[in-house]
Design a protein around this motif. Structure first.
Motif, PDB file in Angstrom:
ATOM      1  N   LEU A   1     101.001  24.015  80.004  1.00 25.61           N
ATOM      2  CA  LEU A   1     102.050  25.013  79.811  1.00 25.61           C
ATOM      3  C   LEU A   1     102.842  24.736  78.538  1.00 25.61           C
ATOM      4  O   LEU A   1     103.230  25.664  77.816  1.00 25.61           O
ATOM      5  CB  LEU A   1     102.981  25.028  81.029  1.00 25.61           C
ATOM      6  N   GLY A   2     103.078  23.445  78.260  1.00 22.73           N
ATOM      7  CA  GLY A   2     103.810  23.086  77.043  1.00 22.73           C
ATOM      8  C   GLY A   2     103.060  23.430  75.782  1.00 22.73           C
ATOM      9  O   GLY A   2     103.672  23.636  74.717  1.00 22.73           O
ATOM     10  N   SER A   3     101.746  23.520  75.877  1.00 27.95           N
ATOM     11  CA  SER A   3     100.928  23.888  74.712  1.00 27.95           C
ATOM     12  C   SER A   3     100.782  25.395  74.565  1.00 27.95           C
ATOM     13  O   SER A   3     100.010  25.859  73.718  1.00 27.95           O
ATOM     14  CB  SER A   3      99.532  23.256  74.853  1.00 27.95           C
TER      15      SER A   3
ATOM     16  N   LEU B   1      97.303  22.686  97.936  1.00 25.23           N
ATOM     17  CA  LEU B   1      98.587  23.379  98.074  1.00 25.23           C
ATOM     18  C   LEU B   1      99.351  23.364  96.750  1.00 25.23           C
ATOM     19  O   LEU B   1      99.863  24.404  96.306  1.00 25.23           O
ATOM     20  CB  LEU B   1      99.417  22.712  99.170  1.00 25.23           C
ATOM     21  N   VAL B   2      99.431  22.196  96.109  1.00 26.04           N
ATOM     22  CA  VAL B   2     100.133  22.103  94.825  1.00 26.04           C
ATOM     23  C   VAL B   2      99.444  22.970  93.782  1.00 26.04           C
ATOM     24  O   VAL B   2     100.099  23.663  92.988  1.00 26.04           O
ATOM     25  CB  VAL B   2     100.208  20.636  94.363  1.00 26.04           C
ATOM     26  N   ASN B   3      98.111  22.969  93.778  1.00 22.08           N
ATOM     27  CA  ASN B   3      97.364  23.803  92.837  1.00 22.08           C
ATOM     28  C   ASN B   3      97.665  25.281  93.067  1.00 22.08           C
ATOM     29  O   ASN B   3      97.806  26.054  92.106  1.00 22.08           O
ATOM     30  CB  ASN B   3      95.876  23.530  92.970  1.00 22.08           C
ATOM     31  N   ALA B   4      97.769  25.684  94.338  1.00 25.05           N
ATOM     32  CA  ALA B   4      98.084  27.079  94.647  1.00 25.05           C
ATOM     33  C   ALA B   4      99.500  27.426  94.186  1.00 25.05           C
ATOM     34  O   ALA B   4      99.744  28.533  93.666  1.00 25.05           O
ATOM     35  CB  ALA B   4      97.942  27.323  96.152  1.00 25.05           C
ATOM     36  N   LEU B   5     100.439  26.499  94.367  1.00 24.44           N
ATOM     37  CA  LEU B   5     101.815  26.742  93.924  1.00 24.44           C
ATOM     38  C   LEU B   5     101.880  26.889  92.405  1.00 24.44           C
ATOM     39  O   LEU B   5     102.567  27.781  91.881  1.00 24.44           O
ATOM     40  CB  LEU B   5     102.719  25.593  94.377  1.00 24.44           C
TER      41      LEU B   5
ATOM     42  N   SER C   1     100.425  30.196  91.363  1.00 24.56           N
ATOM     43  CA  SER C   1     101.277  31.347  91.684  1.00 24.56           C
ATOM     44  C   SER C   1     102.509  31.435  90.790  1.00 24.56           C
ATOM     45  O   SER C   1     103.331  32.339  90.958  1.00 24.56           O
ATOM     46  CB  SER C   1     101.705  31.290  93.152  1.00 24.56           C
ATOM     47  N   GLY C   2     102.655  30.460  89.875  1.00 27.01           N
ATOM     48  CA  GLY C   2     103.769  30.512  88.938  1.00 27.01           C
ATOM     49  C   GLY C   2     104.958  29.667  89.314  1.00 27.01           C
ATOM     50  O   GLY C   2     106.010  29.745  88.658  1.00 27.01           O
ATOM     51  N   ARG C   3     104.831  28.859  90.359  1.00 26.60           N
ATOM     52  CA  ARG C   3     105.951  27.995  90.754  1.00 26.60           C
ATOM     53  C   ARG C   3     106.219  26.969  89.656  1.00 26.60           C
ATOM     54  O   ARG C   3     105.284  26.414  89.083  1.00 26.60           O
ATOM     55  CB  ARG C   3     105.635  27.284  92.068  1.00 26.60           C
TER      56      ARG C   3
ATOM     57  N   ILE D   1     108.407  21.477  91.932  1.00 27.92           N
ATOM     58  CA  ILE D   1     107.438  20.679  92.686  1.00 27.92           C
ATOM     59  C   ILE D   1     107.757  19.193  92.546  1.00 27.92           C
ATOM     60  O   ILE D   1     107.764  18.443  93.535  1.00 27.92           O
ATOM     61  CB  ILE D   1     106.009  20.975  92.191  1.00 27.92           C
ATOM     62  N   GLN D   2     108.051  18.763  91.332  1.00 31.93           N
ATOM     63  CA  GLN D   2     108.386  17.363  91.092  1.00 31.93           C
ATOM     64  C   GLN D   2     109.668  16.966  91.807  1.00 31.93           C
ATOM     65  O   GLN D   2     109.790  15.854  92.314  1.00 31.93           O
ATOM     66  CB  GLN D   2     108.514  17.098  89.592  1.00 31.93           C
ATOM     67  N   LYS D   3     110.641  17.892  91.826  1.00 28.05           N
ATOM     68  CA  LYS D   3     111.908  17.604  92.510  1.00 28.05           C
ATOM     69  C   LYS D   3     111.667  17.387  93.996  1.00 28.05           C
ATOM     70  O   LYS D   3     112.225  16.453  94.600  1.00 28.05           O
ATOM     71  CB  LYS D   3     112.876  18.767  92.299  1.00 28.05           C
ATOM     72  N   TRP D   4     110.803  18.207  94.599  1.00 26.63           N
ATOM     73  CA  TRP D   4     110.504  18.034  96.027  1.00 26.63           C
ATOM     74  C   TRP D   4     109.811  16.698  96.265  1.00 26.63           C
ATOM     75  O   TRP D   4     110.128  15.990  97.228  1.00 26.63           O
ATOM     76  CB  TRP D   4     109.608  19.175  96.513  1.00 26.63           C
ATOM     77  N   ARG D   5     108.883  16.351  95.402  1.00 29.60           N
ATOM     78  CA  ARG D   5     108.164  15.083  95.561  1.00 29.60           C
ATOM     79  C   ARG D   5     109.112  13.899  95.439  1.00 29.60           C
ATOM     80  O   ARG D   5     109.014  12.922  96.196  1.00 29.60           O
ATOM     81  CB  ARG D   5     107.049  14.967  94.527  1.00 29.60           C
TER      82      ARG D   5
END
Length: 241
Positions: free
Chosen positions: A35-37, A184-188, A191-193, A198-202
């Motif tokens: 995404l950063g690229s 699940l993470v790949n799906a999130l 989907s644009g999450r 995600i990192q904050k939840w982890r």
């Protein structure tokens, strides 16, 4: 070992495998760099899907190879002394996970050798096509082999006592359950999450995940010791009376 018990053990071993986080960490890094690229969403999906496929293939290869070696060495019956060693591995790994799995710092940095972590980090930056992402998925599983080896061996040695068709079902079950968090993470991500959420939840739940993984290792080790070591020994002693 009964069929239902075998599949319960395989499922628990796969859940323990699923609780380890290195592949998820690499997936989020890969997504962040992509995404950063400023690459397209389609490119992101191709890379992440290839990465997940690599993790799945390596997991299946590890499990099936371990089962094949186990069947050649021990046949369809694993000796009690082997189960004792495996239970000892589970107990020792459980303590290690409780104490050391996450580094004592903020974030979700894991206790893996620094050269391995640096290699995976560098590869996520350099990954630009699906083949490289697939190889990165293979490498991420091997990078955490110290932790996943015990549940993989447990599942593999349970598989050797099953009929061939049930062995295939067991391998598929293990692979699916162990990949669930990654899927699940790949799906999130797909989907644009936001990666940051995600990192904050982890990070907020890392101590819970660490506790669950360590406790699961202890529970599985205790069950196997009772079922595969103590119970046969008691039955043998009773038969000799």
């Amino acid at each position: 070992m009964e069929l239902l018990s075998s599949f319960v053990i395989i499922s628990v071993a796969a859940l323990i495998h699923a609780s380890f986080q290195l592949s998820i960490s690499v997936l989020t890094l890969l997504s962040g760099h992509t995404l950063g690229s400023k690459r397209s969403h389609g490119k992101l999906l191709r890379l992440t899907n290839s990465f997940v496929s690599g993790v799945g293939v390596m997991t299946v290869l590890l499990l099936s190879t371990s089962a094949l070696v186990g069947s050649h060495v021990f046949g369809t019956t694993i000796p009690s002394i082997v189960w004792v060693v495996l239970c000892g591995m589970l107990f020792g790994l459980g303590v290690s996970v409780w104490l050391f799995y996450y580094r004592k710092e903020s974030g979700t940095s894991l206790w893996v050798p620094r050269n391995v972590a640096q290699y995976l980090h560098d590869r996520t930056k350099a990954t630009k096509n699906s083949g490289e992402a697939f190889g990165l998925g293979l490498s991420s599983v091997m990078g955490e082999l110290l932790f996943v080896a015990a549940p993989v061996l447990i599942a593999a040695f349970v598989l050797v006592s099953l009929a061939p068709l049930w062995q295939l079902a067991g391998i598929a079950l293990y692979a699916f359950i162990s990949l669930l968090p990654l899927l699940l993470v790949n799906a999130l991500i797909g989907s644009g999450r936001k990666i940051s959420r995600i990192q904050k939840w982890r990070e907020d739940n890392k101590q819970f995940l660490q506790f669950i993984a360590g406790t699961g290792l202890f529970i599985l080790g205790f069950y196997l010791y009772v079922a595969e070591v103590l119970a046969p020994a008691v039955a043998s002693a009773a038969g000799g009376l």
